[in-house]
Write a protein that holds these residues in place. Sequence first.
Motif, PDB file in Angstrom:
ATOM      1  N   LYS A   6       0.818  -1.211   0.000  1.00 59.91           N
ATOM      2  CA  LYS A   6       0.000   0.000   0.000  1.00 59.91           C
ATOM      3  C   LYS A   6       0.852   1.262   0.000  1.00 59.91           C
ATOM      4  CE  LYS A   6      -3.912  -2.219   2.311  1.00 59.91           C
ATOM      5  NZ  LYS A   6      -4.682  -2.343   3.568  1.00 59.91           N
ATOM      6  N   ALA A   7       2.040   1.158   0.603  1.00 60.05           N
ATOM      7  CA  ALA A   7       2.929   2.319   0.653  1.00 60.05           C
ATOM      8  C   ALA A   7       3.692   2.513  -0.648  1.00 60.05           C
ATOM      9  CB  ALA A   7       3.917   2.167   1.799  1.00 60.05           C
ATOM     10  N   GLY A   8       3.515   1.601  -1.586  1.00 61.36           N
ATOM     11  CA  GLY A   8       4.189   1.726  -2.873  1.00 61.36           C
ATOM     12  C   GLY A   8       5.656   1.375  -2.826  1.00 61.36           C
ATOM     13  N   ALA A   9       6.033   0.495  -1.907  1.00 56.82           N
ATOM     14  CA  ALA A   9       7.441   0.109  -1.782  1.00 56.82           C
ATOM     15  C   ALA A   9       7.813  -0.852  -2.898  1.00 56.82           C
ATOM     16  CB  ALA A   9       7.676  -0.552  -0.426  1.00 56.82           C
ATOM     17  N   SER A  10       8.782  -0.482  -3.705  1.00 58.04           N
ATOM     18  CA  SER A  10       9.225  -1.366  -4.780  1.00 58.04           C
ATOM     19  C   SER A  10      10.188  -2.403  -4.222  1.00 58.04           C
ATOM     20  CB  SER A  10       9.916  -0.570  -5.883  1.00 58.04           C
ATOM     21  OG  SER A  10      11.158  -0.075  -5.421  1.00 58.04           O
ATOM     22  N   PRO A  11      10.210  -3.625  -4.786  1.00 59.29           N
ATOM     23  CA  PRO A  11      11.159  -4.642  -4.329  1.00 59.29           C
ATOM     24  C   PRO A  11      12.606  -4.157  -4.415  1.00 59.29           C
ATOM     25  CG  PRO A  11       9.489  -5.642  -5.734  1.00 59.29           C
ATOM     26  CD  PRO A  11       9.288  -4.170  -5.812  1.00 59.29           C
ATOM     27  N   GLU A  12      12.928  -3.389  -5.454  1.00 61.36           N
ATOM     28  CA  GLU A  12      14.300  -2.890  -5.610  1.00 61.36           C
ATOM     29  C   GLU A  12      14.685  -1.972  -4.450  1.00 61.36           C
ATOM     30  OE1 GLU A  12      11.985  -2.840  -7.936  1.00 61.36           O
ATOM     31  OE2 GLU A  12      12.748  -4.447  -9.223  1.00 61.36           O
ATOM     32  N   ALA A  13      13.740  -1.094  -4.048  1.00 61.76           N
ATOM     33  CA  ALA A  13      14.030  -0.172  -2.946  1.00 61.76           C
ATOM     34  C   ALA A  13      14.213  -0.929  -1.632  1.00 61.76           C
ATOM     35  CB  ALA A  13      12.899   0.849  -2.809  1.00 61.76           C
ATOM     36  N   ILE A  14      13.398  -1.954  -1.433  1.00 59.06           N
ATOM     37  CA  ILE A  14      13.504  -2.741  -0.198  1.00 59.06           C
ATOM     38  C   ILE A  14      14.830  -3.489  -0.167  1.00 59.06           C
ATOM     39  CG2 ILE A  14      12.476  -4.615   1.135  1.00 59.06           C
ATOM     40  CD1 ILE A  14       9.785  -3.840  -0.157  1.00 59.06           C
ATOM     41  N   ARG A  15      15.206  -4.090  -1.298  1.00 65.32           N
ATOM     42  CA  ARG A  15      16.478  -4.824  -1.351  1.00 65.32           C
ATOM     43  C   ARG A  15      17.661  -3.880  -1.099  1.00 65.32           C
ATOM     44  NH1 ARG A  15      14.325  -7.014  -6.116  1.00 65.32           N
ATOM     45  NH2 ARG A  15      13.435  -9.094  -5.837  1.00 65.32           N
ATOM     46  N   ALA A  16      17.612  -2.700  -1.712  1.00 63.71           N
ATOM     47  CA  ALA A  16      18.703  -1.740  -1.539  1.00 63.71           C
ATOM     48  C   ALA A  16      18.842  -1.347  -0.071  1.00 63.71           C
ATOM     49  CB  ALA A  16      18.454  -0.504  -2.403  1.00 63.71           C
ATOM     50  N   ARG A  17      17.710  -1.122   0.582  1.00 64.49           N
ATOM     51  CA  ARG A  17      17.750  -0.752   1.993  1.00 64.49           C
ATOM     52  C   ARG A  17      18.275  -1.913   2.839  1.00 64.49           C
ATOM     53  NH1 ARG A  17      19.131   2.899   5.344  1.00 64.49           N
ATOM     54  NH2 ARG A  17      18.310   2.507   7.417  1.00 64.49           N
ATOM     55  N   ALA A  18      17.836  -3.126   2.527  1.00 68.36           N
ATOM     56  CA  ALA A  18      18.281  -4.297   3.279  1.00 68.36           C
ATOM     57  C   ALA A  18      19.787  -4.503   3.123  1.00 68.36           C
ATOM     58  CB  ALA A  18      17.517  -5.545   2.819  1.00 68.36           C
ATOM     59  N   ARG A  19      20.286  -4.319   1.900  1.00 75.27           N
ATOM     60  CA  ARG A  19      21.733  -4.470   1.682  1.00 75.27           C
ATOM     61  C   ARG A  19      22.525  -3.444   2.489  1.00 75.27           C
ATOM     62  NH1 ARG A  19      20.161  -5.687  -3.760  1.00 75.27           N
ATOM     63  NH2 ARG A  19      20.387  -3.493  -4.321  1.00 75.27           N
TER      64      ARG A  19
END
Length: 358
Positions: free
Chosen positions: A44-57
């Motif tokens: 719902k927040a519009g979080a893209s998988p790429e953005a989540i992965r980048a933050r996790a890394r």
Amino acid sequence: MAALLAALLQALVACLERGIERLGGEPERRWEVIAEMGSGALKKAGASPEAIRARARALVERGELEKALRLYVALLQATPDDTGAMDAAAEILAELGDGEGARELALRSVDLAPDAGAGKYVLLGHLEHGHAAVEAFERGLALLMRELREAEEGAADGGQAGREGRARIAEAKKRIAAVLTAIAKVYLTDCFQDVGAAAVCERLLDRALLFDSESPESCQALADLRLSQGRKGEALALVRRTVDLCEALPDGLVPSYDFRAVTARLLVELSEYPEAERILEGLAAEDALDTEVWYLLGLCRMLLGKPAECRAALRGGARPDGERWFLDACLAALDYEAFYETMARCGRKRRKAPAESK
């Protein structure tokens, strides 16, 4: 109602982002807050998988493994077949000590994408033992060799693509050397009784050093092999080379605790007591409950003619559990009275001390 909740969530995210920016923080932190609300909140927040992965890394690089794991778990809840997230989460679980959870995720990733991602096979190799470990490492090695060939093809191009290809070649060679060394270590330990194990181990380490001549792990493993073969001169040269390579690592890079412990043990066996003492003192400062480290430190100090420091090391490693007797016995070798005190605790009758020779 759902649309209203989504709008409110978007507004909350925007407020969080503005607040973080004003404080000089990182707007990507919003995904950590939202991930705790569940995968639905991320969508719902519009979080893209790429953005989540980048933050996790980024979190992994800073050592914030549990926060990174929450992001990967939220990502997998939203996209259950994301093998990249599985592989990354498995690595984190292994680092956190959950070997069984790491194995389950890695095996699931293998089922979904057997020909993608060498890392999961390397992880499985470290989690398995014996021939099962060798098989996992070899599957990962095959994928790494394929990556190397692709990088070499890319390096033939000019410009930016060529520079990126050359960087990928260097990275692939280091990873290949690490896997070859890992297989060799299995043959040095679990499979050492196999026919021809020493020869296989030697070939693997020779190959590893061809791919990365400055690998401390490969040098150390070869030193261990040479020592087992009774070739102490070569072993000594290799373990000294290992120490030099570790000292030349870039700032912030430190070999693992276990790696340094093995290096210290080799130095002790090769009578390099001053260098071994230096490494063991660092290890004892990191883990005051490692009985073997305290024992080796005491042994070094005894052989260096430092009996008082030897006793201090052995007493420093004494623990209130079943390993206490071992260090007491070591102290007994240095102290006649301590010998009989140890025997008394074991239920042995004290004998009269022998008269000193005149």
